[in-house]
Every structure is written in C-alpha cells, then in structure tokens.
Scaffold this active site. Structure first.
Site, PDB file in Angstrom:
ATOM      1  N   GLU A   8       0.838  -1.203   0.000  1.00 36.50           N
ATOM      2  CA  GLU A   8       0.000   0.000   0.000  1.00 36.50           C
ATOM      3  C   GLU A   8       0.872   1.251   0.000  1.00 36.50           C
ATOM      4  O   GLU A   8       1.857   1.334   0.727  1.00 36.50           O
ATOM      5  CB  GLU A   8      -0.899   0.001   1.237  1.00 36.50           C
ATOM      6  CG  GLU A   8      -2.013  -1.006   1.113  1.00 36.50           C
ATOM      7  CD  GLU A   8      -2.923  -1.033   2.332  1.00 36.50           C
ATOM      8  OE1 GLU A   8      -2.470  -0.690   3.430  1.00 36.50           O
ATOM      9  OE2 GLU A   8      -4.094  -1.399   2.157  1.00 36.50           O
ATOM     10  N   CYS A  30       4.523  -2.485  17.747  1.00 44.40           N
ATOM     11  CA  CYS A  30       4.054  -1.313  18.483  1.00 44.40           C
ATOM     12  C   CYS A  30       2.563  -1.524  18.744  1.00 44.40           C
ATOM     13  O   CYS A  30       1.810  -1.868  17.825  1.00 44.40           O
ATOM     14  CB  CYS A  30       4.310  -0.046  17.692  1.00 44.40           C
ATOM     15  SG  CYS A  30       6.068   0.138  17.304  1.00 44.40           S
ATOM     16  N   CYS A  69       5.519  -5.971   9.511  1.00 47.60           N
ATOM     17  CA  CYS A  69       6.590  -5.393  10.322  1.00 47.60           C
ATOM     18  C   CYS A  69       6.918  -6.378  11.434  1.00 47.60           C
ATOM     19  O   CYS A  69       6.027  -7.032  11.958  1.00 47.60           O
ATOM     20  CB  CYS A  69       6.108  -4.061  10.918  1.00 47.60           C
ATOM     21  SG  CYS A  69       7.417  -3.139  11.745  1.00 47.60           S
ATOM     22  N   CYS A  94      -0.305   0.147  16.600  1.00 44.35           N
ATOM     23  CA  CYS A  94      -0.141   0.213  15.138  1.00 44.35           C
ATOM     24  C   CYS A  94      -0.745  -1.014  14.465  1.00 44.35           C
ATOM     25  O   CYS A  94      -0.443  -2.145  14.840  1.00 44.35           O
ATOM     26  CB  CYS A  94       1.342   0.328  14.802  1.00 44.35           C
ATOM     27  SG  CYS A  94       1.682   0.235  13.034  1.00 44.35           S
ATOM     28  N   CYS A 122      -2.112   7.183   9.072  1.00 45.04           N
ATOM     29  CA  CYS A 122      -0.955   6.598   9.761  1.00 45.04           C
ATOM     30  C   CYS A 122      -1.349   5.385  10.567  1.00 45.04           C
ATOM     31  O   CYS A 122      -2.279   5.438  11.363  1.00 45.04           O
ATOM     32  CB  CYS A 122      -0.394   7.562  10.799  1.00 45.04           C
ATOM     33  SG  CYS A 122       0.341   8.998  10.158  1.00 45.04           S
ATOM     34  N   CYS A 125       3.518   8.633   0.798  1.00 44.71           N
ATOM     35  CA  CYS A 125       3.909   7.827   1.954  1.00 44.71           C
ATOM     36  C   CYS A 125       4.246   6.420   1.454  1.00 44.71           C
ATOM     37  O   CYS A 125       3.393   5.709   0.924  1.00 44.71           O
ATOM     38  CB  CYS A 125       2.755   7.804   2.949  1.00 44.71           C
ATOM     39  SG  CYS A 125       3.131   6.869   4.414  1.00 44.71           S
TER      40      CYS A 125
HETATM   41  N1  SAH Z   1       7.965   1.966  11.164  1.00 43.56           N
HETATM   42  C1  SAH Z   1       8.259   3.332  11.074  1.00 43.56           C
HETATM   43  C2  SAH Z   1       7.510   4.069   9.988  1.00 43.56           C
HETATM   44  C3  SAH Z   1       6.062   3.718   9.751  1.00 43.56           C
HETATM   45  S1  SAH Z   1       4.840   4.214  10.898  1.00 43.56           S
HETATM   46  C4  SAH Z   1       8.027   3.983  12.410  1.00 43.56           C
HETATM   47  O1  SAH Z   1       7.458   3.366  13.294  1.00 43.56           O
HETATM   48  O2  SAH Z   1       8.450   5.129  12.559  1.00 43.56           O
HETATM   49  C5  SAH Z   1       4.587   5.957  10.622  1.00 43.56           C
HETATM   50  C6  SAH Z   1       4.097   6.692  11.895  1.00 43.56           C
HETATM   51  O3  SAH Z   1       2.726   6.367  12.202  1.00 43.56           O
HETATM   52  C7  SAH Z   1       4.905   6.295  13.119  1.00 43.56           C
HETATM   53  O4  SAH Z   1       5.231   7.428  13.870  1.00 43.56           O
HETATM   54  C8  SAH Z   1       3.941   5.414  13.853  1.00 43.56           C
HETATM   55  O5  SAH Z   1       4.272   5.332  15.199  1.00 43.56           O
HETATM   56  C9  SAH Z   1       2.625   6.094  13.596  1.00 43.56           C
HETATM   57  N2  SAH Z   1       1.468   5.256  13.847  1.00 43.56           N
HETATM   58  C10 SAH Z   1       1.386   3.919  13.857  1.00 43.56           C
HETATM   59  N3  SAH Z   1       0.125   3.518  14.153  1.00 43.56           N
HETATM   60  C11 SAH Z   1      -0.609   4.631  14.325  1.00 43.56           C
HETATM   61  C12 SAH Z   1      -1.994   4.866  14.617  1.00 43.56           C
HETATM   62  N4  SAH Z   1      -2.839   3.863  14.746  1.00 43.56           N
HETATM   63  N5  SAH Z   1      -2.404   6.142  14.709  1.00 43.56           N
HETATM   64  C13 SAH Z   1      -1.541   7.157  14.518  1.00 43.56           C
HETATM   65  N6  SAH Z   1      -0.231   6.994  14.228  1.00 43.56           N
HETATM   66  C14 SAH Z   1       0.232   5.753  14.143  1.00 43.56           C
HETATM   67 FE1  SF4 Z   2       6.314  -1.289  12.715  1.00 51.22          FE
HETATM   68 FE2  SF4 Z   2       4.052   0.069  13.126  1.00 51.22          FE
HETATM   69 FE3  SF4 Z   2       5.942   0.046  15.003  1.00 51.22          FE
HETATM   70 FE4  SF4 Z   2       6.362   1.419  12.715  1.00 51.22          FE
HETATM   71  S1  SF4 Z   2       4.801   1.857  14.252  1.00 51.22           S
HETATM   72  S2  SF4 Z   2       7.793   0.029  13.744  1.00 51.22           S
HETATM   73  S3  SF4 Z   2       5.281   0.075  11.246  1.00 51.22           S
HETATM   74  S4  SF4 Z   2       4.763  -1.738  14.264  1.00 51.22           S
END
Ligand code: SAH
Ligand code: SF4
Length: 416
Positions: A126, A150, A146, A153, A384, A139
């Site tokens: 995506e 987190c 991944c 996420c 995001c 983006c």
């Molecule tokens: N893996 C990398 C880049 C992808 S995530 C990272 O973690 O930085 C891009 C951004 O979206 C990151 O700051 C992540 O923490 C945030 N993100 C992830 N899940 C989210 C959610 N459900 N709502 C808002 N931001 C989120």
């Molecule tokens: Fe992976 Fe989502 Fe954590 Fe970014 S925020 S490192 S995409 S699990």
C-alpha cells in the site's frame, strides 16, 4: 465534546477498483532500483559493447526516472535491436495496480502487486498520496508487515511477509507519479526534469508499512536514486525517513543517505515506551536521544521530527507534555502530534481534541513547532498506522497458483 473520532468519515463505501491478477508472471530482473554501476553490468550482460555502456546507462536512466516509462519500446533513441535484447533479459514494468481508492478528502491509496522477481513471493504493497495546499506527499512502505509490534499500530499486527527490494520501494514513487500524470510527456530544450515546485509529488516520507531501518540497504539504494539530480530529482530535504528507533542505523542514515529523520517517540519514559514501542527495550530512550543529538547534519534548518501519537489517558497529560519538552531540550526538533487512528480490534482511543490542543499549545509555548497532523484518508484506512496490506489476503489458493505458474515458467520455485 467533539473528538477527532467524531469527525465525519464517508458513510458510503468509497468505490474500490479491485482488478483480477492479470500481470504476466514476469520473473525477469527489473532494471528499476539498480545503481548506475549495476545497470552498466546488466547492459554488458545483454551484449552492449563496453564503449557504449556509459551512454546507454544515461539514456536508460533518463527514460526510467525522468520520463517514467514502463516499456523499452518507448525508448526511441535506443536501437530496435537493443530494445529487443533488453526486453528478452530484463523488465522495467510498473507493478500491477490492484486497487486505487480516493478518500473524500482527496487522499489516494493504491495497492500495488509486484511479481516475485526471484526475491520471494509476490507482494502487495500500500502506498498513500496526500495532497495539500502547495505540496503533495507520498507515503512509501519499506516492508510488507513489520517485525516490531508497536501496540497502537495496525501494521504491527501483520507479521513480516518480507523486506521490499529497492525496485519495490522506488516503484511506489514511479508508479504513483505515473498515475498522477506527474511525468513530463516530452523532453524540452532544458531537459524534461520538472522542477520540484511544479510537481504533484513534492515530498516523500518513509512512513508506510514497515521499519525502514530494518531494510537499510534496499531503502538506501532506492532513496539515493530518488534523490539523483539526473533522474527523479527529489530533494533530500524533502525526503523523511521515520524510524521507531533502530539506534545503530541512525548515524548511517544521515551519513549515507542524507535524508531528514523522524523518530516515532510516543512516550517520554522507558516504562511507557517499552509498552508502546517495544524496540525501546533493546534501544532505550537514553541511547535514542543521544543518537538524535549526534545525527549528521542536524541543525535548526534541518530539524529532527519527533512523532507523538495522542492516546487518550495513556500519554496525553500535561505532565507528559512537560516531560517531552524536557527530554528534547537542546535538540533542533519539530514535534508532530498524531491523533491516534483507530483500527478494528484496537484497545486504544484517540485523545480528546481539546486535550490535543492544550498539549500542542504547551509545546508551542516552549518554542517547538508542533503541528497536529490532520487525519487523512481514514475512510479508506489510509491514515498513519492503518495500513495492513492485502498480502495476507493473497493466501493459499492464489499464491499456490502463482507459484505453480512460476515453476512451470522458470523451472524453479521462489524462495522466501
Ligand atoms: N515503522 C516506522 C515508519 C512507519 S509508521 C516507524 O514506526 O516510525 C509511521 C508513523 O505512524 C509512526 O510514527 C507510527 O508510530 C505512527 N502510527 C502507527 N500507528 C498509528 C496509529 N494507529 N495512529 C496514529 N499513528 C500511528
Ligand atoms: Fe512497525 Fe508500526 Fe511500530 Fe512502525 S509503528 S515500527 S510500522 S509496528
């Protein structure tokens, strides 16, 4: 009281185009994503005489990255015979566009499908385009799924399918530009490179699926090509790589790629960050902050962005805001507050809007730019943290058929 969650989202489903898999099972290596050197070697393999290599590399580079063509046949200044030879050995085809969705707010999300090319299974990726006043941001994903988990996420709930190749990272940019009509259709006397300001995609962010610093080499190759002044010509200052905090790769990101850095911070103490961003157990805040202070090229003109997802009653108190300011003291920083984007099955809630504004005001007064990121594309799950590719959907039957056809075509299976 209005929270971001109450903001209108499309009630009717936004039309989705899901196209059946008709892409040829093309296992030929792609020239997209190769360095100039590798491209030269590939041309030599295809029988280009050594004296011509440099010139041919230049021609191909121009066609692929300035004009964005996806077919050797369009290269009118390359002889028919060489085009046929290139076509027999290589491809420059764009991925198949499986879905193309446009949100009510103009955000556009594509689902691209790449054939295996010997790198493992076919993948679906995506990519999201976010148009704004005076700029357009793409983006880009770096992995399918991944390995990090987190807790807030959506991508983190999809286990890693695999790392993307440089071709797959770069093709997201090329294909998005193609779909947006962002490539010039002819060369002008000044060449065809459209100045960044005249483009639909002015910025790229490595903020799609995956942790880019767990796929360093391929991401580096792709971004160096994206920044190449004789090709896609994106300014390094308009490329941002976001990491959850892979500390050992942070200095290299600055030294070897030279792009802007974003850190997914989300908490100001190790106890909470261990829960939200578990990689913190390996690389705690002290090490992360030290790596940020030492980031090559960091200055007031080139600030580090700290991303902070606003989770109701988890990390959104005024004490948290104070701790954040304290933690970042002395680092040239921007703080990007991201209202939490919900996804099916999550236990988190987005902070109340009023609380997000209070939080932002405090940080602002402490001297940090702290834009609140407007949620974009929520109605098509493009915001995001909402991405979770359809690769999971492409399970068994479809994949088996795909792999069986690969074996029939090439006499061998694809490896993971
Ligand atoms: N893996 C990398 C880049 C992808 S995530 C990272 O973690 O930085 C891009 C951004 O979206 C990151 O700051 C992540 O923490 C945030 N993100 C992830 N899940 C989210 C959610 N459900 N709502 C808002 N931001 C989120
Ligand atoms: Fe992976 Fe989502 Fe954590 Fe970014 S925020 S490192 S995409 S699990």
């Amino acid at each position: 009281m209005t929270t971001v969650l109450d903001m209108p989202v499309a009630e009717k489903p936004v039309p989705t185009r899901r196209v059946p898999a008709v892409h040829p099972l093309d296992g030929k290596p792609s020239l997209i994503g190769m360095t100039r050197e590798e491209l030269g070697e590939a041309l030599a393999e295809a029988g280009v005489p050594p004296k011509q290599i440099k010139m041919r590399v230049q021609q191909l580079w121009h066609w692929m990255y300035v004009r964005g063509i996806g077919d050797f046949d369009a290269m009118f200044n390359v002889s028919k015979d060489l085009r046929a030879r290139l076509d027999a050995c290589f491809t420059i085809a764009r991925p198949e566009i499986v879905e193309d969705q446009i949100s009510e707010d103009g955000t556009r999300k594509w689902l691209f499908r790449f054939p295996p090319r010997g790198a493992g299974r076919p993948v679906e990726i995506e990519t999201v385009y976010i148009p704004e006043e005076g700029r357009g941001t793409l983006c880009i994903s770096s992995q399918v799924g991944c390995t990090l988990t987190c807790s807030f996420c959506h991508t983190g709930t999809q286990k890693l399918v695999r790392n993307l190749t440089a071709e797959e990272v770069l093709s997201q940019l090329i294909t998005a530009r193609y779909c947006l009509g962002d490539f010039p259709d002819r060369d002008t006397p000044d060449g065809a490179i459209v100045p960044a300001d005249g483009r639909k995609i002015t910025n790229i962010v490595m903020m799609g699926m995956g942790e880019p610093l767990y796929n360093f080499e391929e991401v580096k190759k792709a971004l160096l090509i994206a920044a190449d002044g004789e090709g896609l010509s994106m300014s390094r200052r308009r490329i941002t790589l976001s990491t959850s905090g892979v500390v050992p790769e942070i200095a290299r990101t600055g030294e070897e790629i030279g792009v802007m850095l974003a850190i997914s911070l989300h908490a100001t103490n190790d106890d909470l960050r261990d829960l939200l961003v578990p990689i913190n157990k390996k690389y705690p805040l002290k090490d992360l902050i030290a790596a940020c202070r030492a980031y090559p090229g960091v200055s007031n003109a080139r600030r580090i962005t700290f991303e902070y997802v606003m989770l109701r009653e988890v990390n959104d108190s005024m004490e948290d805001a104070k701790a954040l300011v304290q933690l970042l003291k002395g680092i040239p920083a921007k703080i990007n507050l991201i209202p939490f984007n919900p996804w099916p099955g999550t236990n988190y809630q987005c902070s109340e809007w009023e609380q997000i504004e209070k939080f932002a005001d405090y940080i602002n007064q402490a001297g940090y730019a702290s834009p609140i990121r407007t949620p974009r594309g929520r109605d098509i799950l493009a915001a995001c943290g909402q991405l979770k590719s359809e690769s999971e959907r492409m399970k068994k039957t479809e994949r088996l058929a795909f792999e069986a056809a690969m074996i029939a075509n090439h006499g061998g299976g694809d490896e993971d």
